[in-house]
Design an enzyme around this catalytic site. Structure first.
Site, PDB file in Angstrom:
ATOM      1  N   GLY A 208      -0.079 -33.547 -31.038  1.00  0.00           N
ATOM      2  CA  GLY A 208       1.215 -34.200 -30.782  1.00  0.00           C
ATOM      3  C   GLY A 208       1.059 -35.301 -29.754  1.00  0.00           C
ATOM      4  N   ASN A 209       2.150 -35.767 -29.214  1.00  0.00           N
ATOM      5  CA  ASN A 209       2.093 -36.791 -28.158  1.00  0.00           C
ATOM      6  C   ASN A 209       3.242 -36.581 -27.182  1.00  0.00           C
ATOM      7  OD1 ASN A 209       4.448 -38.513 -29.017  1.00  0.00           O
ATOM      8  ND2 ASN A 209       3.200 -38.600 -30.879  1.00  0.00           N
ATOM      9  N   HIS A 210       3.276 -37.400 -26.137  1.00  0.00           N
ATOM     10  CA  HIS A 210       4.213 -37.166 -25.032  1.00  0.00           C
ATOM     11  C   HIS A 210       5.605 -37.770 -25.243  1.00  0.00           C
ATOM     12  CE1 HIS A 210       1.312 -35.261 -22.491  1.00  0.00           C
ATOM     13  NE2 HIS A 210       0.462 -36.272 -22.609  1.00  0.00           N
ATOM     14  N   SER A 211       5.905 -38.261 -26.435  1.00  0.00           N
ATOM     15  CA  SER A 211       7.225 -38.898 -26.616  1.00  0.00           C
ATOM     16  C   SER A 211       8.348 -37.891 -26.348  1.00  0.00           C
ATOM     17  CB  SER A 211       7.338 -39.426 -28.051  1.00  0.00           C
ATOM     18  OG  SER A 211       8.674 -39.795 -28.303  1.00  0.00           O
ATOM     19  N   ALA A 276       7.430 -41.728 -32.277  1.00  0.00           N
ATOM     20  CA  ALA A 276       5.990 -41.868 -32.031  1.00  0.00           C
ATOM     21  C   ALA A 276       5.286 -40.964 -33.039  1.00  0.00           C
ATOM     22  CB  ALA A 276       5.663 -41.458 -30.607  1.00  0.00           C
TER      23      ALA A 276
END
Ligand code: CTP
Length: 400
Positions: A208-211, A276
């Site tokens: 995943g990512n930090h969005s 994102a």
């Protein structure tokens, strides 16, 4: 719809004035600033104290306030109002309005106002049917005053028929629909994406990512406040929409986001893709939790579908497609490449080199680049303000 709106409520002498208390309460609860003006007769049906308590404002009846020697300036009140609603409007007041009479404060405010005027008649059925009343109504409509029609039912006289003032909830619905019609994106369907996507590795882990989703949620709220019919496709995010009309579709993976976007895009006037999205997803998802074994291991990943490129390929004339570009180097060059490759109308560039821009923070610093490569550089702003800038650009393109 009523948030921050200045509303003058004119109340005339009718038994229906008892409904004014609920009406004021509903307006205040919806965020309006309410100034009640009563005709002298109206004070026999409901007390100014009740209405000033509910409206959180003194109620005006007369021009002059003998206790202070001040006067209520009808011109100021007329200009302050974003809308005037006269409810209940009696046969007497309707007749005076239609003929420009001005023998009380309410009528002076009515004549001074430049904003839309609504009126909700209340009277006995024969008074309502009388040719004089009907002609006055037609005359008021020719002045572009807007009628909120009375309902049918039992009247205070005991007779049964037309003449009952609309119920407070009906008047709220009527006014909301009227206000909505005037908004720049009224009835336009707009699709927005927000947040990250998660690509499962096994039942407990993901890529995943930090969005945080803050930017996309702010855009969806702003569009809804401009009257748009907003569908928000949201990846995993703790955000909540401030505007209740935003229709949220929760998704987890890129494949789910793609499916939701493709199915909603064809009926949308515009799409703002601020999510994102993960660029890669594991080739296989382990059915059981992957156990710790070697000192290192490799996850084979494959490219996800680029949702924005897919929508760009499906875009038809008149649709507006907006993308984001999050860059760390060669920002403008990369953003322009994405704009062209994905067939966008404009791209919103964030550079991680700008302090206060990007994921998680409450602020953002963006540059908007359009199809002719015209660049608009914005200051560091709150994400709500950035959303406003982006939506203004969308409105400009829709109106072109
Ligand atoms: N995007 C998308 N689908 C993907 C990847 C990105 O729709 N699979 C969209 C994003 O929502 C964003 C735009 O494409 O509006 C640009 O995303 P970004 O991550 O900046 O660029 P990428 O095209 O993924 O390229 P790169 O990661 O190499 O910079």
């Amino acid at each position: 719809m009523f948030q921050g709106k200045n509303i003058v409520l004119g109340i005339c002498g009718s038994i229906a004035a008892y409904k004014s208390a609920s009406f004021v309460r509903l307006l205040i609860k919806s965020g309006a600033n309410v100034q009640v003006i009563m005709t002298p007769d109206a004070t026999n049906f409901i007390t100014p104290l009740t209405l000033s308590t509910l409206s959180k404002n003194p109620v005006f009846v007369d021009y002059f306030i003998p206790e202070t020697g001040e006067w209520n300036n009808h011109v100021d009140l007329g200009l302050w109002a974003d809308l005037i609603i006269i409810a209940p409007a009696t046969a007497n007041t309707l007749s005076k309005m239609a003929n420009g009479l001005c023998d009380n404060l309410l009528l002076a405010v009515y004549l001074s106002a430049k904003c839309p005027v609504y009126f909700a008649p209340a009277m006995d059925l024969d008074m309502w049917k009388h040719t004089a009343t009907q002609e006055n109504i037609l005359k008021l409509q020719s002045f572009e005053n807007i009628l909120i029609s009375p309902g049918n039912g039992e009247l205070a006289s005991g007779l049964y028929g037309e003449g009952r003032m609309a119920e407070p909830e009906e008047m709220i619905d009527f006014l909301s629909a009227e206000l909505k019609k005037k908004l720049p994106l009224a009835d336009q369907k707009v699709l927005v994406t927000a947040g990250p996507t998660y690509e499962a590795i096994d039942p407990v882990r993901f890529i995943g990512n930090h969005s945080s989703g803050k930017m996309g949620f702010a855009i969806a709220d702003e569009l809804a406040s401009l009257g748009a019919d907003v569908t928000l496709v949201a990846g995993p995010s703790a955000q909540v929409s401030k505007q209740q009309t935003v229709k949220r579709i929760d998704v987890t993976s890129t494949a789910e986001m793609l499916e939701a976007c493709v199915s909603h895009f064809k009926n949308s006037k515009a799409c703002i893709m601020s999510a994102a999205v993960a660029d890669y997803t594991p080739v296989t998802v382990a059915q059981q939790k992957i156990k710790k074994q070697n000192s290192s291991f490799t996850i084979e990943v494959k490219k996800t579908t680029d949702i924005l490129s897919e929508l760009g390929a499906q875009k038809t004339a008149g649709q507006v497609l907006v993308g984001f570009a999050l860059e760390t180097n060669d920002e403008e060059k990369n953003a322009i490449e994405k704009l062209q490759k994905k067939n966008l109308d404009f791209i919103v560039l964030n550079s991680l080199n700008d302090k206060g821009a990007g994921f998680k923070s409450d602020t953002n610093k963006v540059t908007i680049i359009d199809k002719s490569h015209k660049k608009t550089v914005y200051e560091l702003k709150s994400k709500e303000e950035v959303a406003r800038d982006i939506c203004q650009k969308v409105i400009e393109l829709i109106k072109e």
